[in-house]
Scaffold this motif. Structure first.
Motif, PDB file in Angstrom:
ATOM      1  N   THR A 192       3.552  -0.195  -1.532  1.00  0.00           N
ATOM      2  CA  THR A 192       4.369  -0.472  -0.345  1.00  0.00           C
ATOM      3  C   THR A 192       5.644   0.377  -0.361  1.00  0.00           C
ATOM      4  O   THR A 192       6.016   0.956  -1.385  1.00  0.00           O
ATOM      5  N   PHE A 193       6.292   0.426   0.791  1.00  0.00           N
ATOM      6  CA  PHE A 193       7.536   1.187   0.950  1.00  0.00           C
ATOM      7  C   PHE A 193       8.511   0.349   1.764  1.00  0.00           C
ATOM      8  O   PHE A 193       8.141  -0.243   2.785  1.00  0.00           O
ATOM      9  N   THR A 194       9.743   0.291   1.312  1.00  0.00           N
ATOM     10  CA  THR A 194      10.784  -0.444   2.029  1.00  0.00           C
ATOM     11  C   THR A 194      11.776   0.551   2.603  1.00  0.00           C
ATOM     12  O   THR A 194      12.386   1.342   1.865  1.00  0.00           O
ATOM     13  N   ASP A 195      11.941   0.538   3.941  1.00  0.00           N
ATOM     14  CA  ASP A 195      12.829   1.514   4.574  1.00  0.00           C
ATOM     15  C   ASP A 195      14.288   1.072   4.494  1.00  0.00           C
ATOM     16  O   ASP A 195      14.613   0.024   3.912  1.00  0.00           O
ATOM     17  N   SER A 196      15.154   1.872   5.087  1.00  0.00           N
ATOM     18  CA  SER A 196      16.593   1.626   5.013  1.00  0.00           C
ATOM     19  C   SER A 196      17.006   0.322   5.700  1.00  0.00           C
ATOM     20  O   SER A 196      18.084  -0.218   5.431  1.00  0.00           O
ATOM     21  N   ASP A 197      16.150  -0.178   6.590  1.00  0.00           N
ATOM     22  CA  ASP A 197      16.451  -1.430   7.282  1.00  0.00           C
ATOM     23  C   ASP A 197      15.881  -2.641   6.543  1.00  0.00           C
ATOM     24  O   ASP A 197      15.956  -3.768   7.041  1.00  0.00           O
ATOM     25  N   GLY A 198      15.308  -2.380   5.386  1.00  0.00           N
ATOM     26  CA  GLY A 198      14.743  -3.472   4.600  1.00  0.00           C
ATOM     27  C   GLY A 198      13.353  -3.892   5.021  1.00  0.00           C
ATOM     28  O   GLY A 198      12.837  -4.909   4.558  1.00  0.00           O
ATOM     29  N   VAL A 199      12.716  -3.102   5.889  1.00  0.00           N
ATOM     30  CA  VAL A 199      11.361  -3.409   6.354  1.00  0.00           C
ATOM     31  C   VAL A 199      10.350  -2.824   5.367  1.00  0.00           C
ATOM     32  O   VAL A 199      10.388  -1.633   5.067  1.00  0.00           O
ATOM     33  N   THR A 200       9.451  -3.665   4.879  1.00  0.00           N
ATOM     34  CA  THR A 200       8.447  -3.227   3.910  1.00  0.00           C
ATOM     35  C   THR A 200       7.111  -2.967   4.615  1.00  0.00           C
ATOM     36  O   THR A 200       6.636  -3.801   5.388  1.00  0.00           O
ATOM     37  N   SER A 201       6.553  -1.799   4.337  1.00  0.00           N
ATOM     38  CA  SER A 201       5.284  -1.418   4.955  1.00  0.00           C
ATOM     39  C   SER A 201       4.327  -0.904   3.878  1.00  0.00           C
ATOM     40  O   SER A 201       4.754  -0.439   2.821  1.00  0.00           O
ATOM     41  N   SER A 202       3.046  -0.994   4.182  1.00  0.00           N
ATOM     42  CA  SER A 202       2.034  -0.469   3.257  1.00  0.00           C
ATOM     43  C   SER A 202       2.004   1.048   3.329  1.00  0.00           C
ATOM     44  O   SER A 202       2.119   1.642   4.408  1.00  0.00           O
ATOM     45  N   LEU A 203       1.851   1.682   2.181  1.00  0.00           N
ATOM     46  CA  LEU A 203       1.745   3.141   2.150  1.00  0.00           C
ATOM     47  C   LEU A 203       0.308   3.603   2.413  1.00  0.00           C
ATOM     48  O   LEU A 203       0.077   4.779   2.660  1.00  0.00           O
ATOM     49  N   SER A 204      -0.641   2.688   2.352  1.00  0.00           N
ATOM     50  CA  SER A 204      -2.031   3.064   2.584  1.00  0.00           C
ATOM     51  C   SER A 204      -2.387   2.929   4.056  1.00  0.00           C
ATOM     52  O   SER A 204      -2.118   1.899   4.676  1.00  0.00           O
ATOM     53  N   VAL A 205      -2.957   3.959   4.600  1.00  0.00           N
ATOM     54  CA  VAL A 205      -3.419   3.917   5.994  1.00  0.00           C
ATOM     55  C   VAL A 205      -4.931   3.699   6.041  1.00  0.00           C
ATOM     56  O   VAL A 205      -5.520   3.657   7.120  1.00  0.00           O
ATOM     57  N   PHE A 206      -5.537   3.564   4.863  1.00  0.00           N
ATOM     58  CA  PHE A 206      -6.992   3.433   4.782  1.00  0.00           C
ATOM     59  C   PHE A 206      -7.411   1.983   4.543  1.00  0.00           C
ATOM     60  O   PHE A 206      -6.607   1.135   4.155  1.00  0.00           O
ATOM     61  N   SER A 207      -8.681   1.720   4.771  1.00  0.00           N
ATOM     62  CA  SER A 207      -9.231   0.386   4.551  1.00  0.00           C
ATOM     63  C   SER A 207      -9.109   0.025   3.073  1.00  0.00           C
ATOM     64  O   SER A 207      -8.988   0.910   2.217  1.00  0.00           O
ATOM     65  N   PRO A 208      -9.147  -1.268   2.746  1.00  0.00           N
ATOM     66  CA  PRO A 208      -9.014  -1.681   1.339  1.00  0.00           C
ATOM     67  C   PRO A 208     -10.013  -0.983   0.408  1.00  0.00           C
ATOM     68  O   PRO A 208      -9.652  -0.581  -0.697  1.00  0.00           O
ATOM     69  N   ALA A 209     -11.247  -0.854   0.844  1.00  0.00           N
ATOM     70  CA  ALA A 209     -12.265  -0.241  -0.013  1.00  0.00           C
ATOM     71  C   ALA A 209     -11.952   1.224  -0.314  1.00  0.00           C
ATOM     72  O   ALA A 209     -12.233   1.723  -1.412  1.00  0.00           O
ATOM     73  N   LEU A 210     -11.361   1.919   0.658  1.00  0.00           N
ATOM     74  CA  LEU A 210     -11.074   3.345   0.497  1.00  0.00           C
ATOM     75  C   LEU A 210      -9.694   3.611  -0.089  1.00  0.00           C
ATOM     76  O   LEU A 210      -9.368   4.760  -0.412  1.00  0.00           O
ATOM     77  N   SER A 211      -8.890   2.568  -0.234  1.00  0.00           N
ATOM     78  CA  SER A 211      -7.546   2.730  -0.803  1.00  0.00           C
ATOM     79  C   SER A 211      -7.635   2.716  -2.323  1.00  0.00           C
ATOM     80  O   SER A 211      -7.154   1.814  -3.005  1.00  0.00           O
ATOM     81  N   THR A 212      -8.273   3.731  -2.843  1.00  0.00           N
ATOM     82  CA  THR A 212      -8.504   3.837  -4.278  1.00  0.00           C
ATOM     83  C   THR A 212      -8.355   5.291  -4.694  1.00  0.00           C
ATOM     84  O   THR A 212      -8.096   6.163  -3.864  1.00  0.00           O
ATOM     85  N   ASP A 213      -8.494   5.557  -5.979  1.00  0.00           N
ATOM     86  CA  ASP A 213      -8.365   6.934  -6.453  1.00  0.00           C
ATOM     87  C   ASP A 213      -9.550   7.769  -5.978  1.00  0.00           C
ATOM     88  O   ASP A 213     -10.615   7.227  -5.660  1.00  0.00           O
ATOM     89  N   PRO A 214      -9.381   9.096  -5.911  1.00  0.00           N
ATOM     90  CA  PRO A 214     -10.428   9.958  -5.323  1.00  0.00           C
ATOM     91  C   PRO A 214     -11.773   9.907  -6.048  1.00  0.00           C
ATOM     92  O   PRO A 214     -12.820   9.953  -5.402  1.00  0.00           O
ATOM     93  N   VAL A 215     -11.756   9.799  -7.371  1.00  0.00           N
ATOM     94  CA  VAL A 215     -13.015   9.769  -8.117  1.00  0.00           C
ATOM     95  C   VAL A 215     -13.771   8.465  -7.835  1.00  0.00           C
ATOM     96  O   VAL A 215     -14.989   8.470  -7.637  1.00  0.00           O
ATOM     97  N   SER A 216     -13.046   7.356  -7.791  1.00  0.00           N
ATOM     98  CA  SER A 216     -13.680   6.071  -7.475  1.00  0.00           C
ATOM     99  C   SER A 216     -14.189   6.068  -6.040  1.00  0.00           C
ATOM    100  O   SER A 216     -15.242   5.485  -5.735  1.00  0.00           O
TER     101      SER A 216
END
Length: 368
Positions: A192-216
């Motif tokens: 996750t990433f928290t911006d200057s306004d304190g808003v936390t967002s996910s850094l992944s734009v992909f589905s849970p299954a694809l939010s993994t390392d490239p080899v996996s």
């Protein structure tokens, strides 16, 4: 008593003829069925000694049909994937061309145009990655029912894009190496990433299954059964790669392209005269070249898979034709021979009916 003996003899002969009539009628019915259906029997039991061979052939024919259907579906998905991948490669080529124009003298309008182009390309990239084929999303691997990019239309304003923009805005302070490395880390991360306004967002734009390392992610590639104990990987997973992430690459060509576009989309207020800016552009140029090579390699690999599947399909068709022919030789009847047999049966039936009719008119005197 003589009369009784005579009658008994007549009834005995009639009984034999009736049995013969029953047998002939059954044979006639069977022949009529063969003439209508074209097969010698509607059950394997009726095939006699050849039923064992017929029973072994049918499962083989069914299996081949299943494999051919699998190949057909895979070929459809591969064609769709290839077309989408060509468009994605085109986005990278456009980015390469735009980066080259940043190497000479240019004005604010030129940079603004390039930034806008990168922002638009991000939305296009999201749409291409969410391309669907015959059985779901082609870049989702085995997770075909879930879109690879969770919010494709808003990719340019996603948490990852916001985090990347934030680090690029510090280019003159942090330097090109640090900005590029941090942007790479963001693109590789599922955190996750928290911006200057304190808003936390996910850094992944992909589905849970694809939010993994490239080899996996590569291990998630869809599979197609194309023969006896023969399974092939088909297509491409959006986040796949063959090497782990490091300071300059996420390990995934698609993720690297996305990172590069997000960096360029964030350069609107950059000091184009600084060495940090030119160093960052140099890094982006090298990366887009690498991405282009990776995407071209992937396109070639898909093409080879398509060619291999076409050959396999041809071989299966030949095998199926051979097996169907063998089964046909066992089950199918010779219509001409059936016609001749039917005619003979009809002649025998006519003769039997005539004899029975004659027996009904016989008296004791007929035996003297």
């Amino acid at each position: 008593m003589s009369t009784s003996v005579g009658l008994y003899g007549a009834s005995g002969t009639a009984y034999v003829l009736q049995q013969a009539l029953s047998t002939l009628t059954n044979e006639q019915t069977q022949l009529a069925g063969q003439a209508t259906s074209g097969v010698s029997s509607d059950s394997y039991a009726g095939l006699g000694d050849q039923r064992g061979q017929a029973l072994s052939l049918q499962p083989q024919i069914t299996a081949i049909s299943t494999w051919q259907n699998s190949i057909s579906g895979a070929q459809t998905n591969l064609s769709v994937t290839q077309s989408a991948l060509t468009e994605i490669a085109s986005l990278n080529t456009t980015l390469q061309t735009n980066l080259l124009s940043l190497g000479g003298s240019y004005g604010t309008d030129t940079l603004s145009t390039i930034v806008s182009s990168a922002q638009a390309a991000l939305s296009q990239l999201g749409d291409y990655l969410n391309t669907t084929g015959s059985n779901g999303y082609v870049f989702a691997g085995s997770d075909v029912n879930n879109a690879p990019v969770t919010d494709a239309s808003n990719l340019a304003t996603s948490g990852l894009a916001t985090a990347t923009s934030g680090i690029v805005s510090q280019l003159d302070t942090l330097g090109a190496d640090s900005v590029f490395e941090t942007a790479t880390s963001y693109a590789s991360s599922g955190g996750t990433f928290t911006d200057s306004d304190g808003v936390t967002s996910s850094l992944s734009v992909f589905s849970p299954a694809l939010s993994t390392d490239p080899v996996s992610a590569k291990a998630l590639e869809a599979k197609a059964v194309v023969g006896q104990s023969s399974v092939v990987s088909v297509g491409m997973v959006a986040t796949e790669g063959t090497t782990p992430a490091d300071s300059t690459t996420t390990g995934s060509a698609i993720r690297d392209l996305m990172r590069n576009l997000m960096i360029v989309a964030s350069l609107g207020s950059a000091d184009t005269s600084s060495s940090n800016f030119s160093d960052l552009v140099t890094k982006l140029k090298a990366s887009t070249t690498s991405v282009g090579i990776s995407l071209a390699t992937e396109e070639g690999s898909i093409g080879l898979t398509q060619s291999s599947l076409t050959t396999q399909s041809t071989n299966l068709s030949t095998m199926s034709t051979m097996l169907v022919s063998q089964l046909s030789n066992i089950k199918d009847v010779d219509i001409a021979a059936v016609s001749v047999q039917t005619g003979n049966i009809q002649d025998q039936l006519l003769a039997s009916y005539t004899l029975i009719s004659d027996l009904k008119g016989m008296t004791l005197a007929s035996y003297i």
